[in-house]
Every structure is written in C-alpha cells, then in structure tokens.
Design an enzyme around this catalytic site. Structure first.
Site, PDB file in Angstrom:
ATOM      1  N   SER A  48      41.028  45.274  38.894  1.00 50.34           N
ATOM      2  CA  SER A  48      40.773  43.944  39.419  1.00 50.34           C
ATOM      3  C   SER A  48      40.234  42.945  38.388  1.00 50.34           C
ATOM      4  O   SER A  48      40.303  41.746  38.620  1.00 50.34           O
ATOM      5  CB  SER A  48      39.770  44.032  40.560  1.00 50.34           C
ATOM      6  OG  SER A  48      38.515  44.482  40.084  1.00 50.34           O
ATOM      7  N   SER A  70      38.964  49.365  37.519  1.00 44.06           N
ATOM      8  CA  SER A  70      39.130  47.914  37.420  1.00 44.06           C
ATOM      9  C   SER A  70      38.701  47.297  36.096  1.00 44.06           C
ATOM     10  O   SER A  70      38.927  46.116  35.870  1.00 44.06           O
ATOM     11  CB  SER A  70      38.377  47.222  38.562  1.00 44.06           C
ATOM     12  OG  SER A  70      39.140  47.310  39.737  1.00 44.06           O
ATOM     13  N   LYS A  85      33.155  37.794  35.134  1.00 43.32           N
ATOM     14  CA  LYS A  85      33.980  38.078  36.317  1.00 43.32           C
ATOM     15  C   LYS A  85      33.343  37.415  37.528  1.00 43.32           C
ATOM     16  O   LYS A  85      32.119  37.498  37.712  1.00 43.32           O
ATOM     17  CB  LYS A  85      34.075  39.592  36.512  1.00 43.32           C
ATOM     18  CG  LYS A  85      35.037  40.028  37.617  1.00 43.32           C
ATOM     19  CD  LYS A  85      35.101  41.561  37.733  1.00 43.32           C
ATOM     20  CE  LYS A  85      36.159  42.016  38.730  1.00 43.32           C
ATOM     21  NZ  LYS A  85      36.254  43.485  38.830  1.00 43.32           N
TER      22      LYS A  85
END
Ligand SMILES: [Mg+2]
Ligand SMILES: [Zn+2]
Lengths: 95, 483, 493
Positions: free
Chosen positions: C159, C183, C78
């Site tokens: 997210s 997330s 990420k």
C-alpha cells in the site's frame, strides 16, 4: 461454508454498511471467492496448537494512575461533522 | 419459608442472577489519562483515546487492575494470574470505537462467594461466577433536542468491574440483600463508591421462573436498574409477567428488557431486531495481562477487615446479637464509630445508643456519620456520665439532644443546664414527702393493694425533681415511705 | 548532479559541509513535485509552505552550530501517519477533511531529529492493497516503464505506493511507509528502492491510522540500504503510549550496514520456490545467494513448512482486526457523515459511501470470520496457523542468522491487471506475509531488472529485533548488485 444472500445481509448489517439489494449477488460471489480460498487452512493440522494473537511476545505494561490527558473539549470536537455546543450531535436515538 | 409467587397453575419459584457494573475508583480512566471525576462539563474529561481518534491506542491503568484484584480478594475469589482483553463489537452513538474493551474468555477474577444476610438473620452464600474489567461507554442525552441525541464522552473509558453472580438468588429480598452486601464490600475495599444514583453501581438482573423441581426456564435480562428498591420491584414485575406468559400458553423469549419505575413494569428494548453478535476477539492493541504473585500478596496484605469478619468479631468481642452486628458493620464508618463508643464501656449499651438515638439524630438532621455534630468520643463521654452516676438515662437523652443541637461536650451541657443527678437523700426524701402529701388519696389506694400506682409516684417525684433524681434512690425512698 | 539525485546520506553530508542549504534542498524537491506529481500522484497533500518553514528552521539551527540526525532532510510521509494540523486521509473518503490535533510518534521522532516533511504520500485506502489502486485520490503511477513501452502505466505496488513512487522518482530523499503484509517491501521492490519492515514493536503505532493492529508496523523507504538505516534509527524507539512497543535500545543501524556477512549463515526456505514463479525471479534469487556466498556467508537450505498457508491466515486475521479497527469511522466524531433517516441509516450510508470497494470487502470478510458460529472455523484456526508460522521461523532462526527470498512473485504490473479477482491481487503478498504474521523484520533491496527492464527486489528476513543483521545482509547484496538503473520518470530526467 458458502455464504447465502441472507448471510450477506446479516454481515452488512453487523458491519453497518448499506448495501442495495441489487448488489447482494456480486458481493456474495466476491466473498465466496475469498472464503473458498481461505478454506485451504482446513488442510493444516492444528491439533494442540495454542492460538497466537499477536507478534509481540511480552506481558502488558501498565501506566500509573495519574490524570495526564483530556481537558481539551474543543480539540476532541473540532473534527465533528455535527456539534451542538459542547456535545456531538447524532440523529435521535430511541431505546 | 421460601419465596414463591402464586399463579393460576400453582406456585412459581423465581430464579435470579445479577450482573453488577461497578465503577472503579481511580483518578484516571482504564486505558487513557483522562480524569474520571463525576459531573464535569461535557466532553472535558475526554482524551483522543477515549474518543477513538485514528491511531489512538490503549494503555492500561495499574490502579484499575489493583482495584479489580482487591475486589476479587474481597469476594473470596480466585485471581487469574493471566487474563486478557477482548473487543466486544457493536455500534452505538456513545461507544466511540465501535467496540468496548472487555474481558470475555479470560477474566481477571474467577469464581467467588458473597454471603448475604436475610431479615430472619440467616445467611446464604451466593456464588460469584466472575469479575472482569471493562470500559464504560459515554452518555447519550435524548431530551435536549426534538430530533437529535447529544453525546458526552466524559464517562467513555472509565473502568468498570462487571461482577456476575450465579443464578443463586430466589427472591427480591435476596436480590436486594445481595446488592447491599456487594455494595458494602466494595465500599470497605474502597474499589467503588457504590453510589447507584450517580450510576457508579448499575445492576442488570436476569430473571426466570419455574415450578418447583424443574430445570431453569428461559431468562430475561432487565438492564440498568438503578436502585435496590427498583431491582426488587423489577424482579417481582418481571417474574409476574413471565408467569402470565407461561400460564397463558405462551413462551418467554430470551430478551433484554427495561424497567419502567413509573409504571412498575418491564418492557422490551426496541433494539432487539439487532440480534446481538458481538464478534468478541482478543484486542490486538493489548497484550495478555500477567500478574505478579508478589503483587497480589501485597494487595492482600493491605486489605481492610471485611464486613463478614467484622460482624463475627463484633458478635464475639462485644457480645452483640447478629442483627446489631449486621447493622453496625454495614458501613465501615459506622463500625468505626461504634467501636470508638464501645471501647472500655458497656458494649450493648453503646450499640443501643448508636443504633437508636444516634441514627435517629442523623436521620432527623440529614447528616451523615462524617458530618455528624456528635463525635464518637463525645457519645462515649455521655455514656461515661451515665456509668459514673453523674446523670441518669433519662437526662442522658436530653443531654444528647443538646449535643446534637450545639455540638457541645456532654459534661459542659450537664453543668450549664444543671442536669447533674440528685443523690442527696435529704432532697429526695423531701420530694417524696411532698408528692405523697399531695396525693393522699392515691397513697390510700396503693396501700389497699393497687400497687401499679408505684410507677405514678416515681414519675411524680422525678417530675418534681426536674428529672434529675437518681432513679434507684427515688425508688428506695418511695418504698421505704409507702411501706 | 541535481540535489534530488543525492542519497539521503549524501545530502546529509552536503548539508553538514554547507554545500547547500536545507531550503535549497527542499525547494529542489518541491520543484520536482510540482513538475511530476500531477502525473505520478505520489502525494495527496503537498506541504510546501510548512516544508520551507521547517527547512529555514533547520538552516537556522545549523547556523547556530546544531546538528541532528535528519536536520534539513526532506521526506515524504505516508498519509496514514497523523500529522498535527495537516489533513490526514488514509486515502479514504471517510476521513474527509480530518485534521488530527496530534502528531504520530514516528513522525514526531522524525521532526525531533530535524526532518522536513514535503507532504503526505498516497497509498491504498487504509493501506489495504498491493497496487495503490484503491486510493480515494486515484492511483499512483510507477515511474518505471517497461522497455519500449512508455505508454503502459504500471502500478507502484502498495500500500505504500506513493512513498515508493515518490522516492524512486526523486520527489523525496526518503519516505515513511507502513507494512501490514508487505506494504513497504512489495512497493519498494516494484519501484526499485529499499524498504524495511522492522520487527513488530520496534516503531510505535501511536498516531498511525490502524489497519490490522497485530501486524501494522512502520518503516522507512529510501533509495539505499544505508538511507533506510538512518531513517529507521530516528523512527524507532520505545513509546509508552503503545502497549505493544518494545522497550529496547535502538542500535546504530548505519554501522550495521558496514558489517561483513562473512561467516553468517543464510537460510534459503525451500517452500518459497512457489509454483509458477517467473524464471528470472528464480535466477535473481540464485544470484543473490551467490553474492552472499562470495562475500563469505554460508548458504543453508531450511524449511518453513507453513509458508503456503500464510496468505490465507493473513486474509482472515487482517480483515478481522480491520473490521473492528474501522468501526470508529461512523460519522459521529470526525470525518465524513452522510445523513440518514436515523442513527443506523446514517451509519450505513456514511460507511457505504465513505469506504471504497476493497475496504468494504475486507470489513465484510472480517465481520464474517468473527461472527457467531464462524469464529472457531476461521479466526481461531488462522491464529493457530499463525502460531505454526512463527514456530517455523523460530526453528529456522535456530539454524541460520537470516533468510533470503524474493520480495514479490512478479515485477510491477500494469494498472488494470490482476484487478478482476481479489484473490489474484492478494497473491502479491505471498512472500512478504509470513514475516508479518511472525513479526520478524524484513527488508527489500533492489537486486536486478527483469526482461522488461523493471526492478526486482530480494527480501532479507531476520530474527526478532535483529534488524542489524538484516541491514548487513541487505547492504552486502546492494554492494554486489551495483543496482544503478533509473526509472524513466524522475526529477530532472
Ligand atoms: Mg450484561
Ligand atoms: Zn459489562
């Protein structure tokens, strides 16, 4: 507690985010939508409750007093948008 | 007699509170492992934590906490076993994270007291509201470029102790005494070097004025005053300004001001439009600071004797007047020097020598006690030479000057220069006879009642003996021969 | 079967047996990325050369007889994790061309264990969002399609949307995610994969771009529960550079996946039966409970009375912390600068242009709730509600070993849906946020499909630092569910 335009102005100033006057009403209504929604917390009985700051339930650990870091000015300056020799440079500040 | 300023409408009292930022002595910064040394090249003592790079986190330095605890103990203050770090949010070019990690609601040290000594030798307790630990900011250089400020983060993140007093001070003199006393205590404790020129001690002064018996009026904060003298000047200037505002029918607004030492006046800071709203909240990167009682006790046990206790001991043990004791304990090194000199000797005489000739010599040569050419042991030996009659007091001064110049031991100087006191009665009588013979007229005057001339004869005899005559024997011989 | 279809555990075995090399495995993934990423936008930065170098190094190490837990296994990172020498953006314009001169602890742990990094995965800007719509690099497309509706683009959740979509589409064997209010779990549910948010303090936050410090926690996302267990073991561990990191041994999570759930007490929090929950989610939840009961667990109804207030408390606490955490993006030391008349103008322009609308909105909310006169009414009150939520969990965990709930109130929705009103979007996190506030571990495991053929996840919540029970329960559900559906967009399809 609904935000008025003056409060919106004060908040964007504190947060240092430029906001055009024309945008104030939209931001005001968005923020009021959210603030209105979070005010449901007023229903909760919080008498005598100690606030919880974080999820970690322990005391602070401490490190030894030793110089273990720093000494790499080029690394801390390598991403600077503006650099003057060994310094960061910003528009002149007048106190 | 309390300090007041006379205005057009009468006498005004000045109310002063101090916020002192004292840089903690530690090798590394409060929340990072970067060095704290003064005077490094720009941005060399900066870690990614200090420059608030993305993802960087604070980890607290144990020694900085210990220093705060020691200071708290030295201020007779309450140590809070649980304290916490908060973020103080504001934007500034030399504040990398956009917040300062400080202690707002729960400081590590609660209320304490500092006893100040005034010129008339009286003392006054000044309340300490709190002491908290926080980060220093970086440094902005505004004079390097016409349109730019340059930022050096070497100081960003260095540990500070903010020591806040109660509004107990009532005059510039008291404020000066408070600062000096606080500096003395910090130096004794070894928690801050107290160097105001290098900025390791900075004072913010809260000043207000009022008529006698009134409640407090609005105060202004004069920020970052960097010497005791300037603090005293700033208070007077600010107090006079406020009196003028009140007396001309105006209202003093609470604000932050700067002291312009050149003009001897304070001025409003330009940034006041930015009504401060620091949005303090507990720093979620840090957990509560919980202190171990045993650790506090351990730190307490290793504290040095502090100035107040030392001053009382000097008065008792050495029989010194309060003034002398106060002067001698102002610096730990001085007190130590004095005690070495005084040990087993005439303590008052030792105090006179240390505070007199010795301090004067340091002043004249620009040396400090650490770099003094005369050691405490040597000065002690000089006193011994006086005590055992080897030299007289007058010669001692000459020997001392030679010690300052050469660093030699007093006995060696006495021998080399042949300064040994003459106690031989024959030699003294000879010198007395010569002087009396050479001043027959004055002898006649003396005998006809002008006894003040006795000193003149003593002086002449000593001069004839190159200062080395034993003063008591010279006196005795003169009296005998003039009677 | 293509190399990209392997589970992480199977790929690990294949590498150990010498069935294929790390270079072959990495090349297969890079080829898949080349083919699909232009459409899915799961990666914002592909690290092809570096990945191949790492793969070669892994092969060389293996040929010397070395084995490490992740040796040669290609992962997506990420783009909230700082990677030394590789641009790190948090999907924000304000970080501009930021290249960290340091490696986050979690990614350093993965590298230590031999992992290969394929690239930096897309996300909601600064991890603020539940749809991956707010990325400055454009939205991520969910590789799943509604049955008979291949045209509608669905969101991957957020997210960690790039991580979720990338793993689901076989563009990585696994990925790192971060979870502040859901997330990891919500995009895992939307993308039909597994993902765990471990206990707060289990993974170091050092080097992860901060959103809300008291909530942020890194965790793995992968296609199986076991794969998550393998990754978490490498990611987790005490870090002296993070004051909130816990000093506890990291257990063998893989072994925990094989534990029986027999005799475990599984709690069903009655307050999670939110009004308006789709019937198929309700049904799947019942199904999950039945599976666990069949596996020998005891199902017990419990109450978490303050669940309802979790979301509102979260939307005070998280923006408050974010407003402060994001103050460092000021155009002085790194990232974007937009010149202005003076310093203040420079700040204001930089931050107005550098932050997207949702990030600005949250900074303003956070600034407001902390500002003078409002702190007690909002922030302090939210902290007290947070304390009550933790108390709810503590009381529940005195009676049960784990909790089972749905992960999200819906399956993946279409780009453009729920976009008109921020609060509507925030409701996505209704089931995940309470565990974030309490700091307890939570895992989403794919359990079934909705009527449109979209994946739905169930959430397992455990006691603090008892990820092992969470893995055991999630693995039991995984075995019972036999979830084998595949997204229509995937490597080799
Ligand atoms: Mg102050
Ligand atoms: Zn301060």
């Amino acid at each position: 507690m609904a935000l008025d335009p003056a409060t919106v102005r004060r908040i964007v100033t504190l947060a240092r985010i430029r906001l055009e006057d024309a945008e104030v009403p939209r931001i005001q209504s968005e923020l009021n939508g959210i603030i209105g929604w979070i005010e449901q917390l007023n229903e909760v009985d919080i008498d005598g409750v100690e606030p919880l700051t974080g999820a970690a339930q322990m005391a602070l650990k401490m490190r030894d007093d030793a110089v273990t870091d720093g000494g790499y000015p080029d690394k801390v300056l390598s991403n600077a948008p503006e650099r003057a020799g060994p310094f960061y440079a910003v528009p002149k500040v007048v106190e | 007699m309390s300090y007041t300023i006379e205005g057009e409408t009468g006498l005004w009292e000045v109310v002063i509170g101090m916020e002192v930022h004292a840089q903690v002595i530690s090798r590394a910064k409060l929340f990072s492992g970067a060095a704290t040394d003064f005077g490094g090249d720009p941005n060399t003592q900066v870690s990614f934590v200090d420059a608030a790079f993305p993802g960087m986190l604070p980890v607290i330095n144990r020694e900085c906490v210990a220093q705060a605890i020691r200071t708290g103990l030295g201020l007779n203050a309450h140590i809070n076993v649980v304290s916490r770090f908060d973020r103080k949010n504001y934007f500034y070019a030399d504040l990398p994270a956009g917040y300062q990690i400080s202690q707002y609601q729960h400081p590590i040290v609660g209320s304490g007291t500092i006893e100040i000594e005034l010129a008339d030798c009286s003392t006054k307790p000044i309340g300490v509201t709190r002491l908290h630990v926080e980060q220093d900011a970086g440094k902005s250089l505004h004079d390097q470029h016409p349109t730019k400020s340059y930022i050096d983060l070497n100081r960003a993140g260095v540990a500070l102790m903010e020591i806040v007093s109660e509004p107990d001070l009532r005059s510039p003199e008291e404020a000066g005494a408070y600062l000096r006393k606080l500096r003395t205590i910090l130096r004794y404790l070894g928690t801050c070097d107290g160097n105001m020129e290098e900025g390791s001690m900075r004072a913010d002064v809260n000043v207000s004025v009022r008529k006698h018996g009134e409640p407090f009026r609005t105060r202004c904060e004069v920020k970052n005053v960097n010497s005791v003298r300037f603090v005293m000047q700033a208070i007077e200037a600010e107090a006079r300004r406020q009196i003028q505002v009140w007396e001309s029918g105006g209202i003093v607004e609470q604000e932050t001001r700067l002291f312009d030492a050149g003009r001897g006046a304070t001025r409003s800071m330009r940034t006041k439009e930015d009504a401060h709203d620091y949005r303090y909240f507990p720093d979620p990167d840090l957990l509560p600071l919980v202190l171990d009682e045993a650790w506090i006790e351990e730190l307490k046990a290793t504290l040095p004797e502090l100035p107040d206790a030392k001053r009382r001991r000097f008065m008792e043990q050495y029989g010194l007047p309060a003034y002398d004791a106060g002067v001698l304990v102002a610096e730990q090194a001085t007190a130590e020097f004095y005690e070495t000199v005084a040990k087993g000797r005439d303590a008052k005489l030792a105090a006179n020598w240390v505070m007199g000739d010795f301090f004067a010599a340091l002043n004249r040569t620009g040396r400090t006690i650490e770099t003094s050419p005369v050691s405490a042991a040597s000065l002690g030996k000089l006193l011994d030479l006086m005590a055992d009659g080897t030299i007289n007091g007058r010669i001692a001064k000459e020997v001392f000057e030679a010690m300052v110049d050469t660093g030699d031991e007093p006995a060696i100087i006495v021998e080399k220069k042949g300064l040994r006191q003459v106690t031989d009665a024959g030699a003294i009588d000879e010198a007395v006879d010569k002087v009396l013979a050479a001043n027959a007229e004055k002898v006649a005057q003396y005998k006809s009642g002008k006894e003040r001339l006795f000193g003149f004869f003593v002086g002449q005899v000593m001069k004839a003996m190159a200062g080395k005559g034993n003063p008591a024997l010279v006196n005795e011989a003169l009296r005998r021969k003039l009677s | 079967m293509s190399l990209t279809d392997l589970s992480l555990a199977a790929a690990r075995e294949g590498l150990r047996r010498g069935d294929f090399t790390a270079r072959e495995l990495t090349e297969a993934h890079l080829t898949a990325i080349e083919a699909l990423n232009p459409r899915l936008n799961a990666y914002v930065t592909v690290m092809a050369d570096r990945a191949l170098d790492q793969a070669d190094a892994a092969d060389a190490a293996r040929s010397r007889g070395e084995d490490r837990p992740l040796l040669g296994l290609p992962l997506a990172i990420k783009d909230l994790f700082c990677t030394e020498g590789v641009r790190t953006t948090a999907a924000s314009r304000i970080l501009g061309p930021f290249v960290p001169p340091y490696e986050s602890t979690v990614t350093a742990n993965l590298l230590r264990d031999g992992a290969v990094f394929l690239g930096k995965a897309n996300l909601d800007e600064f991890a603020m969002g539940s749809s991956n719509i707010t990325s400055a690099f454009g939205p991520v497309e969910n590789p799943w399609k509604r049955q008979g509706d291949p045209a509608t683009v669905l969101v991957p959740g957020g997210s960690s949307g790039g991580s979720g979509a990338g793993v689901a589409a076989r563009l990585a064997l696994g990925a790192t995610g971060t979870d502040t209010g859901g997330s990891i779990r919500q995009p895992a549910s939307f993308c039909g994969i597994a993902g765990i948010k471990p206990t707060y303090g289990r993974c170091s936050r050092w080097g992860i771009v901060a959103f809300a410090s008291s909530l942020d926690q890194a965790g793995p996302m992968a296609r199986t529960v076991q794969d998550c267990a393998i990754l978490l073991r490498s990611m987790a561990g005490h870090d002296p550079k993070d004051s909130t990191s816990i000093d506890r041994p990291v257990p063998d999570y893989e072994a925990a996946c094989r534990r029986s759930v027999k005799g475990l007490r599984i709690g069903v929090p009655r307050e999670y039966r939110a009004e308006g929950m789709p019937a198929e989610i309700e049904r799947l939840w019942e199904q999950g409970l039945a599976w666990l009961r069949d596996a020998g667990a005891e199902i017990i109804e419990v109450s978490l009375p303050h669940t309802k207030y979790g979301l509102a408390a979260y939307y005070i606490v998280a923006p408050a912390e974010a407003s402060s955490n994001l103050a460092r993006y000021d155009g002085v030391r790194f990232g974007l600068r937009v010149e202005g008349e003076d310093l203040r103008d420079m700040y204001e322009r930089t931050r107005a242009e550098g932050f997207g609308a949702e990030v600005r909105r949250r900074i303003l909310i956070g600034t407001y709730v902390l500002s003078a006169g409002y702190y007690d009414a909002y922030y302090l009150r939210a902290q007290k509600v947070r304390a009550l939520i933790l108390r709810d969990f503590t009381e529940a965990f005195a009676r049960v070993d784990a909790l089972l709930t749905p992960t999200a109130p819906s399956a993946a929705f279409a780009q453009g849906e729920k976009m008109d009103d921020p609060v509507k979007m925030y409701l996505n996190d209704i089931f995940t946020v309470p565990a974030s506030l309490a700091g307890v571990p939570g895992m989403s495991v794919p359990a079934g499909l909705d009527g449109d053929g979209l994946p739905l996840g169930l959430q397992v919540l455990g006691r603090p630092f008892d990820e092992e029970t969470v893995f055991a329960v999630a693995a039991a559900i995984e075995r019972a569910a036999g979830f084998e559906a595949l997204p229509s967009l995937r490597a080799g399809a």
